[in-house]
Design a protein around this motif. Structure first.
Motif, PDB file in Angstrom:
ATOM      1  N   ARG A 101     -11.772-146.726  43.270  1.00 20.21           N
ATOM      2  CA  ARG A 101     -13.153-146.412  42.889  1.00 20.21           C
ATOM      3  C   ARG A 101     -13.232-146.137  41.391  1.00 20.21           C
ATOM      4  O   ARG A 101     -12.429-145.393  40.845  1.00 20.21           O
ATOM      5  N   ASP A 102     -14.230-146.766  40.721  1.00 19.23           N
ATOM      6  CA  ASP A 102     -14.398-146.533  39.286  1.00 19.23           C
ATOM      7  C   ASP A 102     -15.115-145.216  39.049  1.00 19.23           C
ATOM      8  O   ASP A 102     -16.066-144.901  39.726  1.00 19.23           O
ATOM      9  N   LEU A 103     -14.609-144.486  38.064  1.00 17.24           N
ATOM     10  CA  LEU A 103     -15.230-143.220  37.674  1.00 17.24           C
ATOM     11  C   LEU A 103     -15.840-143.383  36.301  1.00 17.24           C
ATOM     12  O   LEU A 103     -15.301-144.122  35.477  1.00 17.24           O
ATOM     13  N   ASP A 104     -16.897-142.622  36.017  1.00 14.91           N
ATOM     14  CA  ASP A 104     -17.367-142.514  34.632  1.00 14.91           C
ATOM     15  C   ASP A 104     -16.589-141.362  34.002  1.00 14.91           C
ATOM     16  O   ASP A 104     -16.799-140.205  34.354  1.00 14.91           O
ATOM     17  N   PRO A 105     -15.656-141.678  33.081  1.00 13.94           N
ATOM     18  CA  PRO A 105     -14.789-140.600  32.564  1.00 13.94           C
ATOM     19  C   PRO A 105     -15.577-139.498  31.868  1.00 13.94           C
ATOM     20  O   PRO A 105     -15.107-138.364  31.801  1.00 13.94           O
ATOM     21  N   TYR A 106     -16.756-139.825  31.366  1.00 19.14           N
ATOM     22  CA  TYR A 106     -17.512-138.827  30.596  1.00 19.14           C
ATOM     23  C   TYR A 106     -18.491-138.024  31.448  1.00 19.14           C
ATOM     24  O   TYR A 106     -18.969-136.986  31.023  1.00 19.14           O
ATOM     25  N   ALA A 107     -18.810-138.506  32.626  1.00 25.47           N
ATOM     26  CA  ALA A 107     -19.783-137.793  33.476  1.00 25.47           C
ATOM     27  C   ALA A 107     -19.146-137.187  34.719  1.00 25.47           C
ATOM     28  O   ALA A 107     -19.775-136.375  35.403  1.00 25.47           O
ATOM     29  N   GLU A 108     -17.887-137.583  35.022  1.00 23.86           N
ATOM     30  CA  GLU A 108     -17.314-137.149  36.305  1.00 23.86           C
ATOM     31  C   GLU A 108     -15.978-136.422  36.171  1.00 23.86           C
ATOM     32  O   GLU A 108     -15.352-136.089  37.174  1.00 23.86           O
ATOM     33  N   ILE A 109     -15.501-136.229  34.940  1.00 23.49           N
ATOM     34  CA  ILE A 109     -14.216-135.529  34.747  1.00 23.49           C
ATOM     35  C   ILE A 109     -14.423-134.392  33.753  1.00 23.49           C
ATOM     36  O   ILE A 109     -15.086-134.579  32.720  1.00 23.49           O
ATOM     37  N   THR A 110     -13.848-133.231  34.066  1.00 25.58           N
ATOM     38  CA  THR A 110     -13.877-132.092  33.150  1.00 25.58           C
ATOM     39  C   THR A 110     -12.450-131.585  33.006  1.00 25.58           C
ATOM     40  O   THR A 110     -11.779-131.319  34.013  1.00 25.58           O
ATOM     41  N   VAL A 111     -11.981-131.481  31.784  1.00 24.79           N
ATOM     42  CA  VAL A 111     -10.618-130.986  31.546  1.00 24.79           C
ATOM     43  C   VAL A 111     -10.684-129.462  31.421  1.00 24.79           C
ATOM     44  O   VAL A 111     -11.545-128.920  30.721  1.00 24.79           O
ATOM     45  N   THR A 112      -9.772-128.803  32.132  1.00 31.78           N
ATOM     46  CA  THR A 112      -9.801-127.337  32.232  1.00 31.78           C
ATOM     47  C   THR A 112      -8.430-126.746  31.890  1.00 31.78           C
ATOM     48  O   THR A 112      -7.437-127.476  31.794  1.00 31.78           O
ATOM     49  N   SER A 113      -8.384-125.432  31.761  1.00 34.18           N
ATOM     50  CA  SER A 113      -7.113-124.761  31.494  1.00 34.18           C
ATOM     51  C   SER A 113      -6.369-124.589  32.824  1.00 34.18           C
ATOM     52  O   SER A 113      -6.463-123.560  33.494  1.00 34.18           O
ATOM     53  N   GLY A 114      -5.681-125.642  33.208  1.00 34.44           N
ATOM     54  CA  GLY A 114      -4.969-125.658  34.491  1.00 34.44           C
ATOM     55  C   GLY A 114      -5.943-125.770  35.655  1.00 34.44           C
ATOM     56  O   GLY A 114      -7.175-125.720  35.491  1.00 34.44           O
TER      57      GLY A 114
END
Ligand code: PMP
Ligand code: GLN
Length: 409
Positions: free
Chosen positions: A88-101
């Motif tokens: 499945r294709d994701l929109d890297p800018y609308a569907e992923i959030t980088v967090t502290s662990g």
């Protein structure tokens, strides 16, 4: 004369949690010079090419605040990897959030998506931060038991839950269910059938699945693949998938994690993330991107190594007189220590650390009622073989000590 400190002022919603059992046992292990099989971190280092990528990123001046939702390099690498894994294709800018662990991803998911008074279903035993996250968000946890396999269940049987109990835990106030597969502390890898049931209940009750997949690559049984609940019918739009770099690449101190969710759920995660940490270590995100793009061989090597460590530690524990629950994935072995007759889980782990000089985790911290974990003990096998061999030498004394009554307390 030493000045007395004022009494502790911890907020009432967090006061019941005290200091985490991981910090406590690691401290006790250091104090007693015990081999630390308690907190789950490797005593070997992550791959050189990832560390080199971090040094390079620092030298190339990736040293100011990262993009709050995640560096483009990393979110694009994660989206490409997710596409390969799920189709499945994701929109890297609308569907992923980088967090502290994953720890921050969990807190941001709870704080950004759960209303005070909402119910959240947790399987127990649970990873300790889930219950604290409920307290932070004002959510009411509902517990569903994962029960150990009985004596006749076969050597590789897993912890199981009861379908009726799970159904009964859902109510009109259920906002979310938390799934952790592969599971800490039991090593259970949830089956397709189990996840199908959970998914159908989420759809029926319009609930969100928050899924903690930090051990996603660490599955050791060929017949038990890791299944992402986000890929099941009706679940992509209601799942928040959380993971991190730490376990997959033996870099637990880097604390690079992420939350993958459709835009309407990502909005909630980000609403909290921006005020929890705002952004995460920039150079380590670039190195994490390199790990995700080029890490397949390292992961395969790690899985082979850990599978061997799991078998070695399981044999050691059996020889020492414990009943081992065989883990299909993750970092840990749960075992029953009651045949040794050395008190409850807390007393047993204290004896083990102070006298045998091997530290383990007392699992009552992973249960809503401490008595449910009394007969259990959790050991980490994410250690060098030489460390486990020394632990085996020390644990060798355990069975005979308890048989002679020397360990009776
Ligand atoms: N979830 C589980 C099940 C864990 O065992 C851990 C411990 N690493 C975490 C979350 C926390 O992950 P991180 O170190 O990425 O914050
Ligand atoms: N996940 C690790 C464990 O279960 C501990 C992480 C931590 O100390 N917070 O042992």
């Amino acid at each position: 004369m030493q000045e007395a400190h004022p009494p502790s002022r911890v907020a009432s919603r967090l006061a019941p949690f005290g200091t985490t059992i991981f910090a406590e046992m690691t401290r006790l292990a250091a104090e007693h010079k015990a081999i630390n099989l308690s907190q789950g971190f490797p005593d070997f280092d992550g791959p050189g090419f990832i560390k080199d990528a971090a040094v390079k990123a620092i030298r190339e001046r990736h040293n100011q605040y990262a993009k709050p939702t995640g560096e483009p390099d990393l979110v694009e690498a994660l989206a490409a990897w997710w596409g390969q894994e799920t189709g499945r294709d994701l929109d890297p800018y609308a569907e992923i959030t980088v967090t502290s662990g994953c720890t921050e991803a969990l807190a941001a998911s709870f704080l950004g998506l759960i209303e005070p008074g909402d119910e959240v279903i947790l399987f127990e035993p649970f990873y300790d931060s889930y219950r604290a996250c409920c307290a932070l968000a004002g959510a009411k946890p509902r517990f569903v038991a994962l029960r150990p396999p009985g004596p006749d269940a076969g050597p590789t049987a897993q912890f199981r839950f009861d379908e009726a109990e799970l159904r009964a835990a859902f109510s009109p106030r259920t906002k979310a269910i938390l799934i952790n597969t592969p599971h800490n502390p039991t090593g259970k890898v949830f089956s397709r059938k189990e996840l199908d049931l959970i998914a159908s209940l989420c759809v029926e009750h319009d609930a969100i699945a928050i899924t903690d997949e930090v051990y996603e690559h660490l599955v050791f049984e060929p017949d038990k693949a890791h299944i992402r609940i986000a890929t099941l019918p009706g679940m992509a739009e209601r799942t928040v998938t959380l993971s991190s770099l730490g376990k997959t690449f033996s870099l637990t101190g880097w604390k690079i994690g992420w939350a993958i969710a459709p835009p309407h759920l990502t909005a909630g995660v980000r609403s909290a993330h921006q005020f929890l940490t705002f952004a995460v270590a920039t150079p380590l995100q670039h190195a994490a991107a390199e790990a995700i793009r080029n890490g397949a061989d390292s992961i395969a090597d790690l899985v082979a190594q850990l599978a061997g460590s799991r078998a070695f530690l399981a044999d050691t524990l059996r020889d020492a007189g414990l009943r081992v629950y065989w883990p299909a994935g993750g970092y840990f072995i749960m075992a029953d220590h009651s045949a040794l007759g050395i008190g409850d889980d807390v007393e047993f782990c204290r004896y083990l650390t102070e006298e045998v000089k091997v530290a383990a985790i007392p699992p009552s911290s992973f249960y809503s009622r401490a008595e449910l974990g009394r007969s259990l003990v959790r050991f980490a096998f994410c250690k060098k073989l030489s460390t486990l061999e020394e632990a085996a030498r020390r644990l060798g004394a355990l069975g005979s000590a308890s048989r002679t009554g020397a360990a009776a307390r």
